[in-house]
Scaffold this motif. Structure first.
Motif, PDB file in Angstrom:
ATOM      1  N   LEU A 141       0.788  -1.213  -0.208  1.00  0.00           N
ATOM      2  CA  LEU A 141      -0.050   0.009  -0.219  1.00  0.00           C
ATOM      3  C   LEU A 141       0.746   1.167   0.196  1.00  0.00           C
ATOM      4  O   LEU A 141       0.472   2.210  -0.776  1.00  0.00           O
ATOM      5  N   SER A 142       1.950   1.200   0.675  1.00  0.00           N
ATOM      6  CA  SER A 142       2.886   2.515   0.981  1.00  0.00           C
ATOM      7  C   SER A 142       3.537   2.646  -0.564  1.00  0.00           C
ATOM      8  O   SER A 142       3.541   3.986  -0.823  1.00  0.00           O
ATOM      9  N   LEU A 143       3.668   1.680  -1.370  1.00  0.00           N
ATOM     10  CA  LEU A 143       4.081   1.912  -2.790  1.00  0.00           C
ATOM     11  C   LEU A 143       3.199   2.616  -3.650  1.00  0.00           C
ATOM     12  O   LEU A 143       3.418   3.253  -4.652  1.00  0.00           O
ATOM     13  N   LEU A 144       1.683   2.253  -3.200  1.00  0.00           N
ATOM     14  CA  LEU A 144       0.858   2.964  -4.113  1.00  0.00           C
ATOM     15  C   LEU A 144       0.453   4.236  -3.509  1.00  0.00           C
ATOM     16  O   LEU A 144      -0.001   5.034  -4.406  1.00  0.00           O
ATOM     17  N   VAL A 145       0.870   4.671  -2.534  1.00  0.00           N
ATOM     18  CA  VAL A 145       0.348   6.189  -2.122  1.00  0.00           C
ATOM     19  C   VAL A 145       0.889   7.084  -2.913  1.00  0.00           C
ATOM     20  O   VAL A 145       0.178   8.063  -3.473  1.00  0.00           O
ATOM     21  N   PRO A 146       2.210   7.221  -3.463  1.00  0.00           N
ATOM     22  CA  PRO A 146       2.579   8.293  -4.181  1.00  0.00           C
ATOM     23  C   PRO A 146       1.973   8.325  -5.654  1.00  0.00           C
ATOM     24  O   PRO A 146       1.877   9.368  -6.396  1.00  0.00           O
ATOM     25  N   ARG A 196       2.073   0.981 -14.138  1.00  0.00           N
ATOM     26  CA  ARG A 196       2.888  -0.080 -15.239  1.00  0.00           C
ATOM     27  C   ARG A 196       4.452  -0.125 -14.872  1.00  0.00           C
ATOM     28  O   ARG A 196       4.885  -1.331 -14.446  1.00  0.00           O
ATOM     29  N   ALA A 197       4.997   0.972 -14.516  1.00  0.00           N
ATOM     30  CA  ALA A 197       6.406   1.075 -13.923  1.00  0.00           C
ATOM     31  C   ALA A 197       6.582   0.319 -12.637  1.00  0.00           C
ATOM     32  O   ALA A 197       7.382  -0.270 -12.625  1.00  0.00           O
ATOM     33  N   LEU A 198       5.583   0.492 -11.755  1.00  0.00           N
ATOM     34  CA  LEU A 198       5.557   0.034 -10.498  1.00  0.00           C
ATOM     35  C   LEU A 198       5.471  -1.532 -10.681  1.00  0.00           C
ATOM     36  O   LEU A 198       6.067  -2.287  -9.766  1.00  0.00           O
ATOM     37  N   PHE A 199       4.598  -2.004 -11.572  1.00  0.00           N
ATOM     38  CA  PHE A 199       4.303  -3.392 -11.786  1.00  0.00           C
ATOM     39  C   PHE A 199       5.746  -4.259 -12.300  1.00  0.00           C
ATOM     40  O   PHE A 199       5.865  -5.385 -11.914  1.00  0.00           O
ATOM     41  N   GLN A 200       6.406  -3.542 -12.932  1.00  0.00           N
ATOM     42  CA  GLN A 200       7.721  -4.023 -13.555  1.00  0.00           C
ATOM     43  C   GLN A 200       8.898  -4.044 -12.450  1.00  0.00           C
ATOM     44  O   GLN A 200       9.464  -5.030 -12.504  1.00  0.00           O
ATOM     45  N   SER A 201       8.617  -3.088 -11.603  1.00  0.00           N
ATOM     46  CA  SER A 201       9.749  -3.233 -10.565  1.00  0.00           C
ATOM     47  C   SER A 201       9.423  -3.953  -9.206  1.00  0.00           C
ATOM     48  O   SER A 201      10.262  -4.431  -8.447  1.00  0.00           O
ATOM     49  N   ASP A 202       8.040  -4.420  -9.231  1.00  0.00           N
ATOM     50  CA  ASP A 202       7.595  -5.136  -7.956  1.00  0.00           C
ATOM     51  C   ASP A 202       6.663  -6.127  -8.509  1.00  0.00           C
ATOM     52  O   ASP A 202       5.628  -6.114  -8.507  1.00  0.00           O
ATOM     53  N   PRO A 203       7.251  -7.106  -9.272  1.00  0.00           N
ATOM     54  CA  PRO A 203       6.480  -8.167  -9.929  1.00  0.00           C
ATOM     55  C   PRO A 203       5.404  -8.983  -9.211  1.00  0.00           C
ATOM     56  O   PRO A 203       4.155  -9.281  -9.597  1.00  0.00           O
TER      57      PRO A 203
END
Length: 158
Positions: free
Chosen positions: A22-27, A113-120
């Protein structure tokens, strides 16, 4: 007010994600709203974000001969609005109009999409959730179109 982990944790679509996820989604999230009657997006336009509806209602519609904007489904909070940002060619498959003032959490698609690539693992989890939403939407759209076809046949018989 800034989006927080607690705010995201309250969203059913995000239920079960870890505090770290969730903390990765906040920004990538921001609070926003749509005024009643405003078109949010039109079928075929570029899709670059999605929303979690926190309060309000939105019509999903599509172009259909004989109709201005054929309403396929009414989304009520809590609901996900927008999945087309996830898959190329990143174009809306439906349109959307706010029924009345609707509050949302908005997420930037390219950054997601960039987050999904960095955190599969997070990418897999959320993509799976979006695919469930898309399957439900497809089922609802097919049922709505079948109902419309039956109504049209009934009128032709009268």
């Amino acid at each position: 007010m800034q989006t927080t982990v607690e705010m995201l944790a309250e969203q059913p679509f995000l239920a079960g994600l870890t505090e770290h996820q969730l903390s990765l989604l906040v920004p990538l999230a921001s609070r926003s709203m749509f005024h009643g009657g405003n078109r949010i997006f039109r079928e075929g336009a570029p899709a670059e974000e999605f929303w979690l509806i926190t309060d309000g209602r939105v019509y999903l519609d599509c172009a259909m001969p004989g109709y201005d904007d054929f309403v396929l489904e009414t989304l009520r909070s809590p609901a996900v609005l927008g999945c087309s940002w996830l898959f190329p060619p990143y174009r809306w498959q439906f349109g959307a109009v706010s029924v009345h003032t609707t509050e949302v959490l908005a997420f930037n698609g390219p950054q997601m999409r960039a987050l999904f690539q960095s955190d599969p693992s997070l990418g897999f989890e959320l993509t799976t959730r979006f695919l469930r939403v898309m399957g439900d939407r497809l089922h609802t759209a097919r049922r709505r179109l079948a109902d419309c076809q039956r109504e049209t046949r009934h009128l032709d018989d009268v």
